[in-house]
Design a protein around this motif. Structure first.
Motif, mmCIF file in Angstrom:
data_model
loop_
_atom_site.group_PDB
_atom_site.id
_atom_site.type_symbol
_atom_site.label_atom_id
_atom_site.label_comp_id
_atom_site.label_asym_id
_atom_site.label_seq_id
_atom_site.Cartn_x
_atom_site.Cartn_y
_atom_site.Cartn_z
ATOM 1 N N UNK A 170 0.834 -1.203 0.000
ATOM 2 C CA UNK A 170 0.000 0.000 0.000
ATOM 3 C C UNK A 170 0.871 1.257 0.000
ATOM 4 N N UNK A 171 1.830 1.300 0.897
ATOM 5 C CA UNK A 171 2.752 2.429 0.954
ATOM 6 C C UNK A 171 4.165 1.918 0.727
ATOM 7 N N UNK A 172 5.153 2.807 0.870
ATOM 8 C CA UNK A 172 6.538 2.389 0.670
ATOM 9 C C UNK A 172 7.167 1.844 1.946
ATOM 10 N N UNK A 173 6.340 1.522 2.941
ATOM 11 C CA UNK A 173 6.800 0.864 4.155
ATOM 12 C C UNK A 173 5.963 -0.390 4.356
ATOM 13 N N UNK A 174 6.601 -1.539 4.391
ATOM 14 C CA UNK A 174 5.873 -2.787 4.609
ATOM 15 C C UNK A 174 5.372 -2.857 6.047
ATOM 16 N N UNK A 175 4.136 -3.290 6.262
ATOM 17 C CA UNK A 175 3.578 -3.356 7.621
ATOM 18 C C UNK A 175 4.058 -4.590 8.364
ATOM 19 N N UNK A 176 5.332 -4.610 8.742
ATOM 20 C CA UNK A 176 5.921 -5.768 9.415
ATOM 21 C C UNK A 176 5.332 -5.903 10.814
ATOM 22 N N UNK A 177 4.834 -7.115 11.178
ATOM 23 C CA UNK A 177 4.223 -7.280 12.505
ATOM 24 C C UNK A 177 5.212 -7.003 13.630
ATOM 25 N N UNK A 178 4.798 -6.171 14.558
ATOM 26 C CA UNK A 178 5.550 -5.908 15.790
ATOM 27 C C UNK A 178 6.964 -5.385 15.527
ATOM 28 N N UNK A 179 7.166 -4.715 14.418
ATOM 29 C CA UNK A 179 8.500 -4.201 14.117
ATOM 30 C C UNK A 179 8.763 -2.911 14.881
ATOM 31 N N UNK A 180 9.840 -2.882 15.671
ATOM 32 C CA UNK A 180 10.165 -1.634 16.378
ATOM 33 C C UNK A 180 10.826 -0.631 15.438
ATOM 34 N N UNK A 181 10.628 0.630 15.710
ATOM 35 C CA UNK A 181 11.305 1.677 14.963
ATOM 36 C C UNK A 181 10.978 1.712 13.489
ATOM 37 N N UNK A 182 9.709 1.568 13.166
ATOM 38 C CA UNK A 182 9.303 1.581 11.762
ATOM 39 C C UNK A 182 9.598 2.922 11.105
ATOM 40 N N UNK A 183 9.911 2.862 9.798
ATOM 41 C CA UNK A 183 10.072 4.092 9.032
ATOM 42 C C UNK A 183 8.702 4.712 8.777
ATOM 43 N N UNK A 184 8.656 5.998 8.598
ATOM 44 C CA UNK A 184 7.414 6.692 8.278
ATOM 45 C C UNK A 184 7.189 6.657 6.770
ATOM 46 N N UNK A 185 6.041 6.187 6.322
ATOM 47 C CA UNK A 185 5.795 6.135 4.879
ATOM 48 C C UNK A 185 5.835 7.528 4.261
ATOM 49 N N UNK A 186 6.305 7.590 3.019
ATOM 50 C CA UNK A 186 6.317 8.868 2.312
ATOM 51 C C UNK A 186 5.166 8.984 1.328
ATOM 52 N N UNK A 187 4.413 7.874 1.124
ATOM 53 C CA UNK A 187 3.274 7.953 0.224
ATOM 54 C C UNK A 187 2.830 6.595 -0.249
ATOM 55 N N UNK A 188 1.797 6.582 -1.078
ATOM 56 C CA UNK A 188 1.265 5.354 -1.641
ATOM 57 C C UNK A 188 2.192 4.823 -2.729
ATOM 58 N N UNK A 189 2.363 3.514 -2.780
ATOM 59 C CA UNK A 189 3.188 2.904 -3.824
ATOM 60 C C UNK A 189 2.588 3.163 -5.203
ATOM 61 N N UNK A 190 1.260 3.021 -5.294
ATOM 62 C CA UNK A 190 0.565 3.214 -6.571
ATOM 63 C C UNK A 190 -0.198 4.540 -6.485
ATOM 64 N N UNK A 191 0.582 5.605 -6.532
ATOM 65 C CA UNK A 191 0.054 6.922 -6.180
ATOM 66 C C UNK A 191 -0.928 7.478 -7.195
ATOM 67 N N UNK A 192 -0.924 6.968 -8.418
ATOM 68 C CA UNK A 192 -1.844 7.460 -9.439
ATOM 69 C C UNK A 192 -3.140 6.650 -9.502
ATOM 70 N N UNK A 193 -3.238 5.624 -8.665
ATOM 71 C CA UNK A 193 -4.375 4.707 -8.743
ATOM 72 C C UNK A 193 -5.484 5.085 -7.768
ATOM 73 N N UNK A 194 -6.712 4.791 -8.176
ATOM 74 C CA UNK A 194 -7.820 4.773 -7.215
ATOM 75 C C UNK A 194 -7.633 3.551 -6.322
#
Length: 294
Positions: A118-142
């Motif tokens: 969905x975004x440029x950060x994978x939703x890894x379960x219980x991952x500490x210190x996650x990066x903040x997403x910068x946007x949608x991977x498919x930014x031109x899509x509905x």
């Protein structure tokens, strides 16, 4: 294993499976109560192996992705599974497409292994210190889903294990997501169907020849099916079914659909197949193989 080039056509529309990864799961946790000795050959070294990926639907000049797979992760979930993803964008590139070429994303539901890109950060379960997403991977899509699915994960089951991560998935979609209902058309010959049960807003995507030249359809099933054992044994319950009875009823209804190819994205023997009556139930036959003898 399913291959990146697994493909089927219906009229001039193509449906291609884009592989992202796989998971080796504890079978007794995932499908409690199944007698695995009655299903020889299903387990691999005692594990239930499922594939993860997306379906690319090319309908006219439209490029649609159904689900966004697992994401770029390699994670051990104690007592449950080892899951690994990260191939989706390479699989898409092998089809000559980039994320900017995708005009529509349809989510069958919002479990972890269907939303990972969905975004440029994978939703890894219980991952500490996650990066903040910068946007949608498919930014031109509905980005489309059922309203009941969004409301369930943002109101009722916030933070529940296996569901969408707030930072990696919910926040990037908030204000962007659009809602579709049973029977809505999202492209010529491509509609959505209410198949709630596995989750409260689970959808399937049905692809037909928009010219009307044939009766056959392709039914992209999301998590109605996880493995062929659910086709052979109608009593199976999957551990993450929110409403097991409703999920089982939906599964039975889909198995009775005439002139249908089922696209089951977790199957390792080939993701496109047909079902045929066998004894008191059904048998799964991957497209291109002969059905089992009666």
């Amino acid at each position: 294993m399913a291959r990146p080039a697994d493909r089927i056509t219906i009229g001039e529309t193509s449906i291609t499976y884009l592989a992202d990864g796989f998971g080796a799961h504890n079978p007794d946790t995932m499908m409690p109560g199944v007698d695995w000795t009655a299903h020889p050959g299903v387990l691999d070294d005692g594990q239930l192996v499922l594939t993860f990926g997306s379906f690319l639907v090319r309908a006219g000049n439209r490029n649609i992705l159904v689900d966004l797979a697992l994401g770029d992760m390699d994670v051990e979930i104690p007592g449950l599974a080892h899951v690994k993803g990260g191939e989706l964008l390479r699989s898409l590139a092998a089809e000559g497409l980039s994320p900017d070429d995708i005009d529509t994303v349809v989510y069958t539901h919002l479990h972890l292994d269907h939303i990972g890109w969905t975004s440029d950060v994978a939703p890894v379960p219980n991952e500490p210190g996650k990066r903040t997403p910068s946007g949608l991977t498919f930014s031109r899509a509905r980005h489309l889903m059922a309203r009941a699915e969004w409301e369930y994960w943002t109101r009722t089951a916030v933070g529940e294990m296996g569901g969408p991560d707030a930072e990696a998935t919910i926040e990037p979609l908030d204000g962007v997501v659009e809602f579709v209902r049973d029977g809505d058309t999202i492209a010529p010959g491509v509609t959505v169907a209410d198949t709630s049960g596995h989750t409260p807003g689970h959808l399937a995507v049905v692809v037909r020849d928009p010219s009307g030249a044939g009766d056959e359809s392709v039914f992209i099933a999301g998590d109605i099916f996880h493995a062929p054992v659910e086709i052979a044994d109608s009593t199976c319950v999957f551990s993450s079914d929110v409403d097991p009875d409703q999920a089982r009823a939906v599964r039975d209804r889909v198995l009775r659909r005439p002139d249908t190819v089922i696209a089951a994205g977790h199957f390792t023997t080939g993701v496109f197949g047909r079902v045929t009556p066998a004894g008191g139930g059904y048998a799964w036959t991957p497209v291109g193989q002969a059905p089992p003898a009666a």
